[in-house]
Design a protein around this motif. Sequence first.
Motif, PDB file in Angstrom:
ATOM      1  N   ALA A   1      -6.044 -19.369   1.353  1.00  0.00           N
ATOM      2  CA  ALA A   1      -6.459 -18.994   0.005  1.00  0.00           C
ATOM      3  C   ALA A   1      -7.553 -17.928   0.036  1.00  0.00           C
ATOM      4  CB  ALA A   1      -6.936 -20.236  -0.750  1.00  0.00           C
ATOM      5  N   VAL A   2      -8.434 -17.970   1.029  1.00  0.00           N
ATOM      6  CA  VAL A   2      -9.503 -16.973   1.122  1.00  0.00           C
ATOM      7  C   VAL A   2      -8.923 -15.611   1.497  1.00  0.00           C
ATOM      8  CG1 VAL A   2     -11.636 -16.376   2.324  1.00  0.00           C
ATOM      9  CG2 VAL A   2     -11.200 -18.737   1.689  1.00  0.00           C
ATOM     10  N   TYR A   3      -7.921 -15.572   2.379  1.00  0.00           N
ATOM     11  CA  TYR A   3      -7.291 -14.299   2.720  1.00  0.00           C
ATOM     12  C   TYR A   3      -6.585 -13.691   1.507  1.00  0.00           C
ATOM     13  CZ  TYR A   3      -8.157 -15.010   7.711  1.00  0.00           C
ATOM     14  OH  TYR A   3      -8.754 -15.174   8.937  1.00  0.00           O
ATOM     15  N   ASN A   4      -5.933 -14.525   0.732  1.00  0.00           N
ATOM     16  CA  ASN A   4      -5.301 -14.012  -0.483  1.00  0.00           C
ATOM     17  C   ASN A   4      -6.334 -13.500  -1.479  1.00  0.00           C
ATOM     18  OD1 ASN A   4      -2.751 -14.620   0.495  1.00  0.00           O
ATOM     19  ND2 ASN A   4      -2.724 -16.644  -0.448  1.00  0.00           N
ATOM     20  N   LYS A   5      -7.492 -14.143  -1.527  1.00  0.00           N
ATOM     21  CA  LYS A   5      -8.553 -13.679  -2.428  1.00  0.00           C
ATOM     22  C   LYS A   5      -9.112 -12.335  -1.967  1.00  0.00           C
ATOM     23  CE  LYS A   5     -12.454 -15.505  -5.036  1.00  0.00           C
ATOM     24  NZ  LYS A   5     -11.643 -15.464  -6.273  1.00  0.00           N
ATOM     25  N   LEU A   6      -9.173 -12.121  -0.641  1.00  0.00           N
ATOM     26  CA  LEU A   6      -9.612 -10.818  -0.142  1.00  0.00           C
ATOM     27  C   LEU A   6      -8.590  -9.727  -0.465  1.00  0.00           C
ATOM     28  CD1 LEU A   6     -11.242 -11.410   3.362  1.00  0.00           C
ATOM     29  CD2 LEU A   6     -12.332 -10.725   1.240  1.00  0.00           C
ATOM     30  N   LEU A   7      -7.307 -10.051  -0.344  1.00  0.00           N
ATOM     31  CA  LEU A   7      -6.289  -9.064  -0.715  1.00  0.00           C
ATOM     32  C   LEU A   7      -6.333  -8.752  -2.201  1.00  0.00           C
ATOM     33  CD1 LEU A   7      -3.228 -10.258   1.406  1.00  0.00           C
ATOM     34  CD2 LEU A   7      -4.637  -8.236   1.789  1.00  0.00           C
ATOM     35  N   ASP A   8      -6.761  -9.709  -3.007  1.00  0.00           N
ATOM     36  CA  ASP A   8      -6.852  -9.484  -4.442  1.00  0.00           C
ATOM     37  C   ASP A   8      -7.973  -8.517  -4.803  1.00  0.00           C
ATOM     38  OD1 ASP A   8      -6.078  -9.771  -7.038  1.00  0.00           O
ATOM     39  OD2 ASP A   8      -7.195 -11.627  -7.391  1.00  0.00           O
ATOM     40  N   VAL A   9      -8.866  -8.193  -3.862  1.00  0.00           N
ATOM     41  CA  VAL A   9      -9.937  -7.228  -4.118  1.00  0.00           C
ATOM     42  C   VAL A   9      -9.374  -5.824  -4.268  1.00  0.00           C
ATOM     43  CG1 VAL A   9     -12.056  -6.235  -3.154  1.00  0.00           C
ATOM     44  CG2 VAL A   9     -11.641  -8.686  -2.975  1.00  0.00           C
ATOM     45  N   PHE A  10      -8.261  -5.517  -3.596  1.00  0.00           N
ATOM     46  CA  PHE A  10      -7.671  -4.185  -3.696  1.00  0.00           C
ATOM     47  C   PHE A  10      -7.263  -3.894  -5.151  1.00  0.00           C
ATOM     48  CE2 PHE A  10      -6.911  -4.884   0.838  1.00  0.00           C
ATOM     49  CZ  PHE A  10      -7.238  -3.649   1.364  1.00  0.00           C
ATOM     50  N   PRO A  11      -7.449  -2.654  -5.630  1.00  0.00           N
ATOM     51  CA  PRO A  11      -6.906  -2.287  -6.941  1.00  0.00           C
ATOM     52  C   PRO A  11      -5.381  -2.330  -6.925  1.00  0.00           C
ATOM     53  CG  PRO A  11      -8.603  -0.740  -6.235  1.00  0.00           C
ATOM     54  CD  PRO A  11      -8.302  -1.602  -5.060  1.00  0.00           C
ATOM     55  N   LYS A  12      -4.797  -2.754  -8.009  1.00  0.00           N
ATOM     56  CA  LYS A  12      -3.345  -2.918  -8.084  1.00  0.00           C
ATOM     57  C   LYS A  12      -2.687  -1.626  -8.557  1.00  0.00           C
ATOM     58  CE  LYS A  12      -4.072  -7.227  -7.097  1.00  0.00           C
ATOM     59  NZ  LYS A  12      -5.548  -7.173  -7.130  1.00  0.00           N
ATOM     60  N   GLU A  13      -1.492  -1.355  -7.994  1.00  0.00           N
ATOM     61  CA  GLU A  13      -0.613  -0.254  -8.393  1.00  0.00           C
ATOM     62  C   GLU A  13      -1.306   1.108  -8.303  1.00  0.00           C
ATOM     63  OE1 GLU A  13       0.935  -1.065 -12.221  1.00  0.00           O
ATOM     64  OE2 GLU A  13       1.933  -2.939 -11.633  1.00  0.00           O
ATOM     65  N   VAL A  14      -2.220   1.245  -7.367  1.00  0.00           N
ATOM     66  CA  VAL A  14      -2.898   2.527  -7.155  1.00  0.00           C
ATOM     67  C   VAL A  14      -2.421   3.178  -5.863  1.00  0.00           C
ATOM     68  CG1 VAL A  14      -5.141   3.657  -6.839  1.00  0.00           C
ATOM     69  CG2 VAL A  14      -4.915   1.761  -8.453  1.00  0.00           C
ATOM     70  N   PHE A  15      -2.202   2.379  -4.829  1.00  0.00           N
ATOM     71  CA  PHE A  15      -1.813   2.894  -3.514  1.00  0.00           C
ATOM     72  C   PHE A  15      -0.312   2.804  -3.267  1.00  0.00           C
ATOM     73  CE2 PHE A  15      -5.933   0.537  -3.072  1.00  0.00           C
ATOM     74  CZ  PHE A  15      -6.743   1.651  -3.228  1.00  0.00           C
ATOM     75  N   VAL A  16       0.471   2.612  -4.320  1.00  0.00           N
ATOM     76  CA  VAL A  16       1.926   2.527  -4.176  1.00  0.00           C
ATOM     77  C   VAL A  16       2.488   3.946  -4.119  1.00  0.00           C
ATOM     78  CG1 VAL A  16       4.054   1.665  -5.202  1.00  0.00           C
ATOM     79  CG2 VAL A  16       1.927   0.370  -5.457  1.00  0.00           C
ATOM     80  N   PRO A  17       3.261   4.314  -3.107  1.00  0.00           N
ATOM     81  CA  PRO A  17       3.845   5.667  -3.051  1.00  0.00           C
ATOM     82  C   PRO A  17       4.868   5.871  -4.167  1.00  0.00           C
ATOM     83  CG  PRO A  17       4.685   4.298  -1.273  1.00  0.00           C
ATOM     84  CD  PRO A  17       3.593   3.515  -1.920  1.00  0.00           C
ATOM     85  N   ARG A  18       4.830   7.059  -4.754  1.00  0.00           N
ATOM     86  CA  ARG A  18       5.697   7.374  -5.892  1.00  0.00           C
ATOM     87  C   ARG A  18       6.992   8.060  -5.479  1.00  0.00           C
ATOM     88  NH1 ARG A  18       3.451   3.843  -9.220  1.00  0.00           N
ATOM     89  NH2 ARG A  18       1.177   4.147  -9.350  1.00  0.00           N
ATOM     90  N   ASN A  19       7.042   8.679  -4.305  1.00  0.00           N
ATOM     91  CA  ASN A  19       8.243   9.383  -3.866  1.00  0.00           C
ATOM     92  C   ASN A  19       8.357   9.264  -2.354  1.00  0.00           C
ATOM     93  OD1 ASN A  19       6.400  11.443  -2.870  1.00  0.00           O
ATOM     94  ND2 ASN A  19       6.260  12.108  -5.011  1.00  0.00           N
ATOM     95  N   PHE A  20       9.440   9.817  -1.804  1.00  0.00           N
ATOM     96  CA  PHE A  20       9.690   9.674  -0.370  1.00  0.00           C
ATOM     97  C   PHE A  20       8.714  10.495   0.457  1.00  0.00           C
ATOM     98  CE2 PHE A  20      11.905  13.510  -1.475  1.00  0.00           C
ATOM     99  CZ  PHE A  20      11.857  14.303  -0.337  1.00  0.00           C
ATOM    100  N   ILE A  21       8.140  11.549  -0.118  1.00  0.00           N
ATOM    101  CA  ILE A  21       7.175  12.362   0.627  1.00  0.00           C
ATOM    102  C   ILE A  21       5.894  11.570   0.863  1.00  0.00           C
ATOM    103  CG2 ILE A  21       5.798  14.468   0.556  1.00  0.00           C
ATOM    104  CD1 ILE A  21       7.997  15.785  -1.019  1.00  0.00           C
ATOM    105  N   GLN A  22       5.404  10.849  -0.140  1.00  0.00           N
ATOM    106  CA  GLN A  22       4.218  10.004   0.046  1.00  0.00           C
ATOM    107  C   GLN A  22       4.496   8.877   1.032  1.00  0.00           C
ATOM    108  OE1 GLN A  22       3.003   8.708  -3.836  1.00  0.00           O
ATOM    109  NE2 GLN A  22       2.211  10.718  -4.440  1.00  0.00           N
ATOM    110  N   GLN A  23       5.696   8.324   1.027  1.00  0.00           N
ATOM    111  CA  GLN A  23       6.040   7.308   2.010  1.00  0.00           C
ATOM    112  C   GLN A  23       6.051   7.886   3.422  1.00  0.00           C
ATOM    113  OE1 GLN A  23       9.760   5.545   0.914  1.00  0.00           O
ATOM    114  NE2 GLN A  23       9.038   4.789  -1.063  1.00  0.00           N
ATOM    115  N   MET A  24       6.515   9.104   3.553  1.00  0.00           N
ATOM    116  CA  MET A  24       6.618   9.728   4.869  1.00  0.00           C
ATOM    117  C   MET A  24       5.258  10.097   5.435  1.00  0.00           C
ATOM    118  SD  MET A  24       8.998  12.975   5.913  1.00  0.00           S
ATOM    119  CE  MET A  24       8.280  13.950   4.590  1.00  0.00           C
ATOM    120  N   PHE A  25       4.301  10.479   4.578  1.00  0.00           N
ATOM    121  CA  PHE A  25       2.996  10.943   5.029  1.00  0.00           C
ATOM    122  C   PHE A  25       1.928   9.852   4.946  1.00  0.00           C
ATOM    123  CE2 PHE A  25       5.004  15.036   4.292  1.00  0.00           C
ATOM    124  CZ  PHE A  25       4.595  15.744   5.406  1.00  0.00           C
ATOM    125  N   ASN A  26       2.305   8.585   4.957  1.00  0.00           N
ATOM    126  CA  ASN A  26       1.359   7.464   5.048  1.00  0.00           C
ATOM    127  C   ASN A  26       0.362   7.528   3.885  1.00  0.00           C
ATOM    128  OD1 ASN A  26       0.079   5.190   5.919  1.00  0.00           O
ATOM    129  ND2 ASN A  26      -0.910   6.138   7.683  1.00  0.00           N
TER     130      ASN A  26
END
Length: 441
Positions: free
Chosen positions: A133-158
């Motif tokens: 539960a503590v690890y999940n709470k730490l992951l919940d600190v990340f902002p949501k839907e901000v670091f999701v790649p929008r196209n294949f170029i962003q997926q390719m370039f990490n």
Amino acid sequence: MRCVCCLIRIVGHPVGSAARCRLLLQPAASQTQNLHDAQQQVLRCYHGSPACAKNRHPTAPNFVNDGDKKRDKSLVGNNDLFEHVAKELKDKATFKQVVDVFTKADVRRRGHVEFIYAALKKMPEFGVERDLAVYNKLLDVFPKEVFVPRNFIQQMFNHYPRQQECGVQVLEQMESYGITPNMETKVLLYQIFGEKGHPMRKFQRLMYWFPKFKHANPFPVPQQLPVDPVELAHLSLTRIANDLDAQVTVYQMPLTDMTESGEPITLPHLVGIQGPSQMELLANHNPSRPVFVEGPFPLWLRKTCVYYYILRAEPIPLNEKMEEPYDPERCFDYPLRLDLDLDRDLGEEESFDVDDVDEGAVFAMCMTNQGDQAVLNQWITGLQQTNPILGRVPTIFRLDASPRQLQGVANTEPEGHRHPTQEEIQPEEEEEPSRSQRMKQ
């Protein structure tokens, strides 16, 4: 030099034509003062909104706009935040409180990567390194839907590499402690990094391999070891012996007593184990040959180190070994010996350079926290009740430093320095004959 209208247009203050004409008709000093007031009004509009101020946590650090001092002294770093909130009690509830303080301090979660790294280092100190539960709470600190790649170029370039590396680090620490993620972990990773992110791939690998190897060890060590030294010795000796018929005997319980002069005396615990096969070997032992008490030998159970001692005999010489007679009719289905004359190739060697090391039989084992000769004599005396032959066999003690002495040397001995052993202190004796000379003899 620019006019007042140009400066107002640069600042972006919505001033009408009538107000602009009034500024032009005013004197220069008055125009400068009004321009300064307009700039302050514009800056005041961009300073902050009341909505953000209402959502600020009451324990969040206060920002002040006082010249060059942009931060209050109450603003502390990530490492000091744990010490600032958890001053006395360090447990799971306090750790979650620190995470909540950081989460509610800023809506944008600035510095969340550094905070997560600091939290991962502090988890063993708070005793939550094995809590899912503590690890999940730490992951919940990340902002949501901000670091999701929008196209294949962003997926390719990490896309957002620092954040993805931080998420993978959280999963790697879970892997090192043997924590299996659950569905909540998957949902959080999907909301933060998307379906094609590196943390999601790490999660998929964990969920593939962990169920296969989690219960593969036939001799697992419990997560929580016993606190009682007698129970811990019972668990350790049973694990070493690996004999279901072996019997564990407690020869002495830990006890603290007072002498007549008022000095406290602490009696150590003494626990031994011996199986039926070991008793049979000891009964058939030659009384003219001595037995040896050796130790201590370390045994690690997770992060706890215990020491044990053994009662053993010397290896039997080759000329005195007697092979048991072979009975070919003992088993008709599975022969006990196969005499096959296999043809060898020219490239194969007929001789193998293998050193066979013969070891003597181990008759019994024990554990104690004070391994001196007086305590081990009590063990041998207790063994004589079930092994009367020990009264006719000489016993020789070959002991190294006791566990307490080892701990004292580790605390006081400087790095790179080693105390000489007893064999190094003794005068040099004649060199031991080589293996070939012993074979000739």
